[in-house]
Write a protein that holds these residues in place. Structure first.
Motif, PDB file in Angstrom:
ATOM      1  N   ASP A  36       0.835  -1.188   0.000  1.00 42.03           N
ATOM      2  CA  ASP A  36       0.000   0.000   0.000  1.00 42.03           C
ATOM      3  C   ASP A  36       0.879   1.249   0.000  1.00 42.03           C
ATOM      4  OD1 ASP A  36      -1.394   2.171   1.915  1.00 42.03           O
ATOM      5  OD2 ASP A  36      -2.923   1.124   0.734  1.00 42.03           O
ATOM      6  N   GLU A  37       0.638   2.123  -0.976  1.00 38.70           N
ATOM      7  CA  GLU A  37       1.498   3.300  -1.137  1.00 38.70           C
ATOM      8  C   GLU A  37       1.474   4.221   0.081  1.00 38.70           C
ATOM      9  OE1 GLU A  37       1.902   6.475  -4.569  1.00 38.70           O
ATOM     10  OE2 GLU A  37       1.465   4.474  -5.364  1.00 38.70           O
ATOM     11  N   ALA A  39       0.709   3.438   3.158  1.00 34.97           N
ATOM     12  CA  ALA A  39       1.335   2.733   4.280  1.00 34.97           C
ATOM     13  C   ALA A  39       2.854   2.687   4.123  1.00 34.97           C
ATOM     14  CB  ALA A  39       0.772   1.321   4.393  1.00 34.97           C
ATOM     15  N   SER A  40       3.332   2.687   2.891  1.00 36.04           N
ATOM     16  CA  SER A  40       4.772   2.636   2.635  1.00 36.04           C
ATOM     17  C   SER A  40       5.493   3.874   3.160  1.00 36.04           C
ATOM     18  CB  SER A  40       5.051   2.473   1.136  1.00 36.04           C
ATOM     19  OG  SER A  40       4.538   1.233   0.700  1.00 36.04           O
ATOM     20  N   LYS A  41       4.758   4.946   3.417  1.00 40.01           N
ATOM     21  CA  LYS A  41       5.358   6.158   3.985  1.00 40.01           C
ATOM     22  C   LYS A  41       5.877   5.898   5.393  1.00 40.01           C
ATOM     23  CE  LYS A  41       2.815   9.293   1.090  1.00 40.01           C
ATOM     24  NZ  LYS A  41       1.473   9.684   0.806  1.00 40.01           N
ATOM     25  N   ASN A  42       5.403   4.820   6.028  1.00 42.85           N
ATOM     26  CA  ASN A  42       5.886   4.432   7.351  1.00 42.85           C
ATOM     27  C   ASN A  42       7.239   3.718   7.274  1.00 42.85           C
ATOM     28  OD1 ASN A  42       3.599   5.253   9.048  1.00 42.85           O
ATOM     29  ND2 ASN A  42       2.477   3.719   7.879  1.00 42.85           N
ATOM     30  N   TRP A  43       7.689   3.432   6.065  1.00 38.61           N
ATOM     31  CA  TRP A  43       8.963   2.743   5.846  1.00 38.61           C
ATOM     32  C   TRP A  43      10.041   3.818   5.731  1.00 38.61           C
ATOM     33  CZ3 TRP A  43       9.254  -2.555   5.873  1.00 38.61           C
ATOM     34  CH2 TRP A  43      10.496  -3.124   5.566  1.00 38.61           C
ATOM     35  N   LYS A  44      10.789   4.031   6.796  1.00 43.97           N
ATOM     36  CA  LYS A  44      11.773   5.113   6.877  1.00 43.97           C
ATOM     37  C   LYS A  44      13.183   4.588   6.584  1.00 43.97           C
ATOM     38  CE  LYS A  44       8.657   7.936   8.800  1.00 43.97           C
ATOM     39  NZ  LYS A  44       7.842   8.709   7.946  1.00 43.97           N
ATOM     40  N   GLU A  45      14.140   5.492   6.639  1.00 45.41           N
ATOM     41  CA  GLU A  45      15.535   5.145   6.347  1.00 45.41           C
ATOM     42  C   GLU A  45      16.074   4.082   7.311  1.00 45.41           C
ATOM     43  OE1 GLU A  45      19.677   7.570   6.214  1.00 45.41           O
ATOM     44  OE2 GLU A  45      17.922   8.661   5.454  1.00 45.41           O
ATOM     45  N   GLU A  46      15.656   4.166   8.588  1.00 43.85           N
ATOM     46  CA  GLU A  46      16.164   3.217   9.585  1.00 43.85           C
ATOM     47  C   GLU A  46      15.372   1.901   9.622  1.00 43.85           C
ATOM     48  OE1 GLU A  46      13.018   5.585  11.876  1.00 43.85           O
ATOM     49  OE2 GLU A  46      14.519   6.057  10.372  1.00 43.85           O
ATOM     50  N   THR A  47      14.268   1.831   8.876  1.00 47.22           N
ATOM     51  CA  THR A  47      13.386   0.658   8.940  1.00 47.22           C
ATOM     52  C   THR A  47      14.068  -0.650   8.529  1.00 47.22           C
ATOM     53  OG1 THR A  47      11.445   2.068   8.628  1.00 47.22           O
ATOM     54  CG2 THR A  47      11.153  -0.287   8.211  1.00 47.22           C
ATOM     55  N   PRO A  48      14.820  -0.705   7.424  1.00 51.45           N
ATOM     56  CA  PRO A  48      15.442  -1.988   7.069  1.00 51.45           C
ATOM     57  C   PRO A  48      16.317  -2.558   8.189  1.00 51.45           C
ATOM     58  CG  PRO A  48      15.539  -0.493   5.203  1.00 51.45           C
ATOM     59  CD  PRO A  48      15.036   0.311   6.377  1.00 51.45           C
ATOM     60  N   LEU A  93       3.049  -4.099   7.499  1.00 49.08           N
ATOM     61  CA  LEU A  93       3.161  -3.850   6.063  1.00 49.08           C
ATOM     62  C   LEU A  93       3.921  -4.993   5.379  1.00 49.08           C
ATOM     63  CD1 LEU A  93       2.613  -1.780   3.776  1.00 49.08           C
ATOM     64  CD2 LEU A  93       4.836  -0.763   4.330  1.00 49.08           C
ATOM     65  N   SER A  94       4.972  -5.489   6.016  1.00 50.91           N
ATOM     66  CA  SER A  94       5.759  -6.603   5.471  1.00 50.91           C
ATOM     67  C   SER A  94       4.926  -7.865   5.304  1.00 50.91           C
ATOM     68  CB  SER A  94       6.932  -6.938   6.396  1.00 50.91           C
ATOM     69  OG  SER A  94       7.806  -5.863   6.528  1.00 50.91           O
ATOM     70  N   LEU A  95       4.051  -8.122   6.281  1.00 55.55           N
ATOM     71  CA  LEU A  95       3.283  -9.369   6.283  1.00 55.55           C
ATOM     72  C   LEU A  95       2.014  -9.297   5.448  1.00 55.55           C
ATOM     73  CD1 LEU A  95       3.523 -10.439  10.030  1.00 55.55           C
ATOM     74  CD2 LEU A  95       5.102 -10.906   8.155  1.00 55.55           C
ATOM     75  N   VAL A  96       1.351  -8.128   5.473  1.00 54.02           N
ATOM     76  CA  VAL A  96       0.019  -7.998   4.877  1.00 54.02           C
ATOM     77  C   VAL A  96       0.038  -7.200   3.572  1.00 54.02           C
ATOM     78  CG1 VAL A  96      -2.328  -7.144   5.324  1.00 54.02           C
ATOM     79  CG2 VAL A  96      -1.022  -8.174   7.179  1.00 54.02           C
ATOM     80  N   GLY A  97       0.995  -6.286   3.443  1.00 53.63           N
ATOM     81  CA  GLY A  97       1.043  -5.427   2.269  1.00 53.63           C
ATOM     82  C   GLY A  97       0.272  -4.137   2.465  1.00 53.63           C
ATOM     83  N   ALA A 125      13.915  -5.954   0.839  1.00 54.45           N
ATOM     84  CA  ALA A 125      14.487  -5.907  -0.505  1.00 54.45           C
ATOM     85  C   ALA A 125      13.687  -4.992  -1.457  1.00 54.45           C
ATOM     86  CB  ALA A 125      14.538  -7.324  -1.095  1.00 54.45           C
ATOM     87  N   GLU A 126      12.360  -4.899  -1.236  1.00 58.89           N
ATOM     88  CA  GLU A 126      11.511  -4.201  -2.217  1.00 58.89           C
ATOM     89  C   GLU A 126      11.099  -2.784  -1.822  1.00 58.89           C
ATOM     90  OE1 GLU A 126       8.252  -6.668  -3.487  1.00 58.89           O
ATOM     91  OE2 GLU A 126       9.594  -8.315  -3.976  1.00 58.89           O
ATOM     92  N   LEU A 127      11.158  -2.470  -0.540  1.00 60.67           N
ATOM     93  CA  LEU A 127      10.689  -1.133  -0.129  1.00 60.67           C
ATOM     94  C   LEU A 127      11.823  -0.127   0.045  1.00 60.67           C
ATOM     95  CD1 LEU A 127       7.871  -2.153   2.346  1.00 60.67           C
ATOM     96  CD2 LEU A 127       7.581  -0.843   0.251  1.00 60.67           C
TER      97      LEU A 127
END
Length: 127
Positions: A36-37, A39-48, A93-97, A125-127
């Motif tokens: 989800d676009e 929701a992807s905003k919650n994926w920050k630089e430190e998230t990985p 987000l990783s589990l459900v999308g 790998a993808e976000l």
């Protein structure tokens, strides 16, 4: 209770029609192919890096039940002073999308350790 019965019991409150069951539960059976676009905003630089640490925590859990996983993950977050939003939303987000679905740790228990880790790695790998 079978895996399918658990899934139905988790989503039945949200479903008004049987036809809605698949949309409310597809992520239990199929890993996300997109995220989800919004929701992807919650994926920050430190998230990985945080998700990689989360994988290490999950790998060391023997009793992979919802309550136990939740306790261990939340203890890890507290000890390391990591905010809930920094882990829980990217984890979902990783589990459900998307940022939807029943209790996160119920999802984790049902899809299992290997699939949970595989989905987190895919998101990294993808976000």
């Amino acid at each position: 209770m079978t895996k399918l019965e658990k899934i139905v019991s988790l989503i039945k409150e949200r479903a008004h029609f049987v036809s809605e069951f698949w949309d409310l539960s597809d992520f239990f059976f199929i890993a996300p192919t997109s995220y989800d676009e919004k929701a992807s905003k919650n994926w920050k630089e430190e998230t990985p890096a945080l998700m990689q640490e989360l994988i290490s925590v999950l790998e060391n859990i023997g009793d992979f039940s919802s309550m136990n996983i939740e306790t261990i993950v939340k203890d890890w977050m507290t000890k390391n002073e990591i905010g809930m939003g920094k882990v829980m939303q990217p984890f979902r987000l990783s589990l459900v999308g998307a940022l939807k679905g029943p209790h996160l740790f119920d999802i984790v228990e049902i899809i299992g350790k290997e699939e949970t880790i595989r989905r987190i790695e895919k998101a990294i790998a993808e976000l």
